[in-house]
Design a protein around this motif. Structure first.
Motif, PDB file in Angstrom:
ATOM      1  N   ASP A 102       0.795  -0.994  -0.351  1.00  0.00           N
ATOM      2  CA  ASP A 102      -0.080   0.043  -0.446  1.00  0.00           C
ATOM      3  C   ASP A 102       0.764   1.486   0.063  1.00  0.00           C
ATOM      4  O   ASP A 102       0.340   2.513   0.195  1.00  0.00           O
ATOM      5  N   GLU A 103       1.880   1.188   0.141  1.00  0.00           N
ATOM      6  CA  GLU A 103       2.657   2.423  -0.090  1.00  0.00           C
ATOM      7  C   GLU A 103       2.666   3.306  -1.045  1.00  0.00           C
ATOM      8  O   GLU A 103       2.694   4.398  -0.825  1.00  0.00           O
ATOM      9  N   ASN A 104       2.287   2.379  -2.653  1.00  0.00           N
ATOM     10  CA  ASN A 104       1.962   3.594  -3.494  1.00  0.00           C
ATOM     11  C   ASN A 104       0.863   2.664  -4.088  1.00  0.00           C
ATOM     12  O   ASN A 104       0.639   2.965  -5.842  1.00  0.00           O
ATOM     13  N   PHE A 105       0.175   2.181  -3.737  1.00  0.00           N
ATOM     14  CA  PHE A 105      -1.381   1.156  -3.933  1.00  0.00           C
ATOM     15  C   PHE A 105      -1.222   0.782  -4.836  1.00  0.00           C
ATOM     16  O   PHE A 105      -1.674   0.834  -5.864  1.00  0.00           O
ATOM     17  N   LYS A 106      -0.372  -0.761  -5.141  1.00  0.00           N
ATOM     18  CA  LYS A 106       0.601  -1.052  -5.785  1.00  0.00           C
ATOM     19  C   LYS A 106      -0.540  -3.477  -5.307  1.00  0.00           C
ATOM     20  O   LYS A 106      -0.639  -3.213  -4.243  1.00  0.00           O
ATOM     21  N   ILE A 107      -0.178  -3.925  -6.142  1.00  0.00           N
ATOM     22  CA  ILE A 107      -0.399  -5.243  -5.495  1.00  0.00           C
ATOM     23  C   ILE A 107       1.091  -5.914  -6.618  1.00  0.00           C
ATOM     24  O   ILE A 107       1.333  -5.361  -7.492  1.00  0.00           O
ATOM     25  N   PHE A 110       5.819 -11.176  -5.439  1.00  0.00           N
ATOM     26  CA  PHE A 110       7.434 -11.395  -5.876  1.00  0.00           C
ATOM     27  C   PHE A 110       7.993 -13.290  -6.133  1.00  0.00           C
ATOM     28  O   PHE A 110       7.522 -14.208  -5.784  1.00  0.00           O
ATOM     29  N   ASP A 111       8.983 -13.069  -6.556  1.00  0.00           N
ATOM     30  CA  ASP A 111       9.681 -14.695  -7.215  1.00  0.00           C
ATOM     31  C   ASP A 111      10.937 -15.529  -5.960  1.00  0.00           C
ATOM     32  O   ASP A 111      10.909 -14.240  -4.698  1.00  0.00           O
ATOM     33  N   LYS A 112      10.816 -16.216  -6.304  1.00  0.00           N
ATOM     34  CA  LYS A 112      11.158 -17.149  -4.998  1.00  0.00           C
ATOM     35  C   LYS A 112      13.025 -15.957  -4.246  1.00  0.00           C
ATOM     36  O   LYS A 112      13.028 -16.581  -3.366  1.00  0.00           O
ATOM     37  N   ASN A 113      13.788 -15.561  -5.446  1.00  0.00           N
ATOM     38  CA  ASN A 113      14.850 -14.198  -5.284  1.00  0.00           C
ATOM     39  C   ASN A 113      14.387 -12.962  -5.049  1.00  0.00           C
ATOM     40  O   ASN A 113      15.374 -11.842  -3.797  1.00  0.00           O
ATOM     41  N   ALA A 114      12.625 -13.426  -4.273  1.00  0.00           N
ATOM     42  CA  ALA A 114      12.555 -11.895  -3.425  1.00  0.00           C
ATOM     43  C   ALA A 114      12.092 -10.528  -4.643  1.00  0.00           C
ATOM     44  O   ALA A 114      12.203  -9.279  -4.163  1.00  0.00           O
ATOM     45  N   ASN A 115      12.759 -10.566  -5.863  1.00  0.00           N
ATOM     46  CA  ASN A 115      12.496 -10.081  -7.153  1.00  0.00           C
ATOM     47  C   ASN A 115      10.652  -9.192  -7.119  1.00  0.00           C
ATOM     48  O   ASN A 115      10.293 -10.082  -7.866  1.00  0.00           O
ATOM     49  N   PRO A 116      10.729  -8.033  -7.525  1.00  0.00           N
ATOM     50  CA  PRO A 116       9.632  -7.670  -6.862  1.00  0.00           C
ATOM     51  C   PRO A 116       9.320  -7.193  -8.630  1.00  0.00           C
ATOM     52  O   PRO A 116       9.577  -7.021  -9.562  1.00  0.00           O
ATOM     53  N   THR A 117       7.737  -7.607  -9.276  1.00  0.00           N
ATOM     54  CA  THR A 117       7.267  -7.126 -10.653  1.00  0.00           C
ATOM     55  C   THR A 117       5.505  -7.192 -10.088  1.00  0.00           C
ATOM     56  O   THR A 117       5.582  -7.165  -9.158  1.00  0.00           O
ATOM     57  N   LEU A 118       5.346  -5.744 -11.431  1.00  0.00           N
ATOM     58  CA  LEU A 118       4.051  -5.066 -10.861  1.00  0.00           C
ATOM     59  C   LEU A 118       3.398  -5.983 -11.064  1.00  0.00           C
ATOM     60  O   LEU A 118       3.273  -6.933 -12.598  1.00  0.00           O
ATOM     61  N   VAL A 119       2.180  -6.161 -10.080  1.00  0.00           N
ATOM     62  CA  VAL A 119       0.603  -7.373 -10.876  1.00  0.00           C
ATOM     63  C   VAL A 119      -0.181  -6.203 -11.200  1.00  0.00           C
ATOM     64  O   VAL A 119      -1.417  -6.225 -12.458  1.00  0.00           O
ATOM     65  N   TYR A 120      -0.393  -4.539 -10.306  1.00  0.00           N
ATOM     66  CA  TYR A 120      -1.343  -3.664 -10.668  1.00  0.00           C
ATOM     67  C   TYR A 120      -0.788  -2.280 -10.189  1.00  0.00           C
ATOM     68  O   TYR A 120      -0.685  -2.484  -8.676  1.00  0.00           O
TER      69      TYR A 120
END
Length: 305
Positions: A102-107, A110-120
Motif C-alpha cells: 500500500d505504499e504506492n497503492f500497488k499489488i 515477488f519471485d523466489k529470489n524476492a525480485n518484485p514485479t508489478l501486478v497492478y
C-alpha cells in the motif's frame, strides 16, 4: 446358514464400530491445549501470513517494510527489506508471493529470489485507499480489499476516493489501470480480511469496522451474489481449514464452522492478533501474527492453502 448369520453380524459390528470412531473423530479438539509457542517478538507489527507449496510461512512486518520467512525447519530469515509496505500476502499457483503493497497503492509479485514485479497499480489520479488483503482463485484471479487507514507519516489527510471496497482483478486484465479492476462489493464499512474456498465458489469478507463477516457466492464471471451475514464478528486476516471452518483474528483466534457457529477459541497473550494461516510440511501448524510477535500452534486439522 449359522455361519452366514454370524458373518453378517460381524459385518454389522464392524460398520457400527467405524461409525463410532468417525463420530468420536468429529468431536476431537481442533488444537492441542497449552501448546501455543512464541517464536519471536523482534518485530514492530506483524501481518500478512501466507504459506508456500512446501509449507514455509511468509509474513510481513509492515512498519519496517520487510517480509520474513519462517521455514518448516523452524528458522527465521529475512526475505526482503523492500516490501513496498506490504500487508496481506498470498501465493499464486506459480509460487510467486503476491502482496498488497500500500505504499504506492500497488499489488506486487515477488519471485523466489524476492525480485518484485508489478501486478497492478491504479492511475495516479484515482489511487486506491491502500490494498490490504487478498485471495487468489485457481484461475489466478485476485480479490482484494481496499480499506482506508490514516497513518501519521502519510501526507494525505483524507481518502482519495469515495468508499472502501472489494475489488476483482482478472488475470488477463492486470496493469491496465482503473479499467482492469471491477468493484464486487461497495456496501461494507471497512472490508479487511478475505478468503475463498478452494473450489472457488464461496468468498468470505470481514468488515473490520462493521464487526461482521459475510459470505458470498461467486458467479462464473467473478462477481458476487447471495450475500449472507454469517458471523457477528469482524476480522483482520482470516483462513480456512480442510473442513471449511473459518478462523478469525482480533481477540485471539476464534473458530467458526461453515454455518457460522463458534466452535473453538485460541487465547493469544498481550496483543490483538492480525493474521493467521496453516503452515508446516503437513499444513497442520497454525501460524499466528500478533503485534510484535509470531506464534505457532499444533492442530489436529489441516489448512486448505
Amino acid at each position: 446358514m449359522k455361519l452366514k448369520i454370524q458373518l453378517q453380524l460381524l459385518f454389522i459390528l464392524i460398520l457400527s464400530s467405524s461409525c463410532v470412531r468417525a463420530q468420536l473423530g468429529e468431536n476431537e479438539p481442533l488444537f492441542i491445549q497449552d501448546s501455543l509457542k512464541l517464536i519471536s517478538s523482534q518485530f514492530k507489527f506483524t501481518e500478512g501470513a501466507s504459506v508456500d507449496k512446501k509449507g514455509n510461512v511468509f509474513f510481513t512486518d509492515q512498519p519496517n517494510n520487510t517480509i520474513w520467512k519462517y521455514s518448516t525447519a523452524g528458522k527465521l530469515s529475512l526475505f526482503t527489506a523492500k516490501a513496498g509496505r506490504a500487508n496481506g500476502t498470498y501465493f499464486d499457483k506459480k509460487g510467486n508471493l503476491i502482496a498488497c503493497a500500500d505504499e504506492n497503492f500497488k499489488i506486487l509479485s515477488f519471485d523466489k529470489n524476492a525480485n518484485p514485479t508489478l501486478v497492478y497499480q491504479n492511475p495516479k489520479h484515482s489511487n486506491l485507499n491502500g490494498p490490504n488483503d487478498l485471495w487468489i482463485n485457481r484461475k489466478g484471479e485476485i480479490y482484494f480489499t481496499d480499506p482506508y487507514y490514516q497513518r501519521d507519516y502519510w501526507t494525505r489527510k483524507a481518502p482519495a476516493i469515495v468508499g472502501e471496497k472489494v475489488y476483482f482483478l482478472k488475470a488477463t486484465k492486470r496493469e491496465e489501470g482503473m479499467g482492469g479492476i471491477i468493484v464486487v462489493e461497495d456496501s461494507l464499512q471497512r472490508p479487511n480480511g478475505i478468503v475463498g474456498t478452494p473450489n472457488g465458489k464461496i468468498l468470505y469478507v470481514a468488515d473490520a469496522k462493521g464487526g461482521k463477516t459475510y459470505q458470498y457466492d461467486i458467479k462464473p464471471d467473478g462477481s458476487l451474489m447471495n450475500r449472507v451475514m454469517l458471523i457477528n464478528q469482524g476480522s483482520d486476516g482470516m483462513t480456512l481449514d480442510e473442513h471449511g471452518n473459518i478462523y478469525l483474528t482480533g481477540n485471539g483466534v476464534t473458530i467458526f464452522d461453515k454455518a457460522g457457529k463458534q466452535i473453538a477459541h485460541i487465547n493469544v497473550p498481550l496483543a490483538r492478533t492480525s493474521n493467521v494461516c496453516f503452515g508446516g510440511k503437513k499444513r497442520n501448524i497454525l501460524f499466528i501474527t500478533s503485534g510484535k510477535s509470531i506464534y505457532t500452534l499444533p492442530m489436529t486439522v489441516k489448512g486448505v492453502e
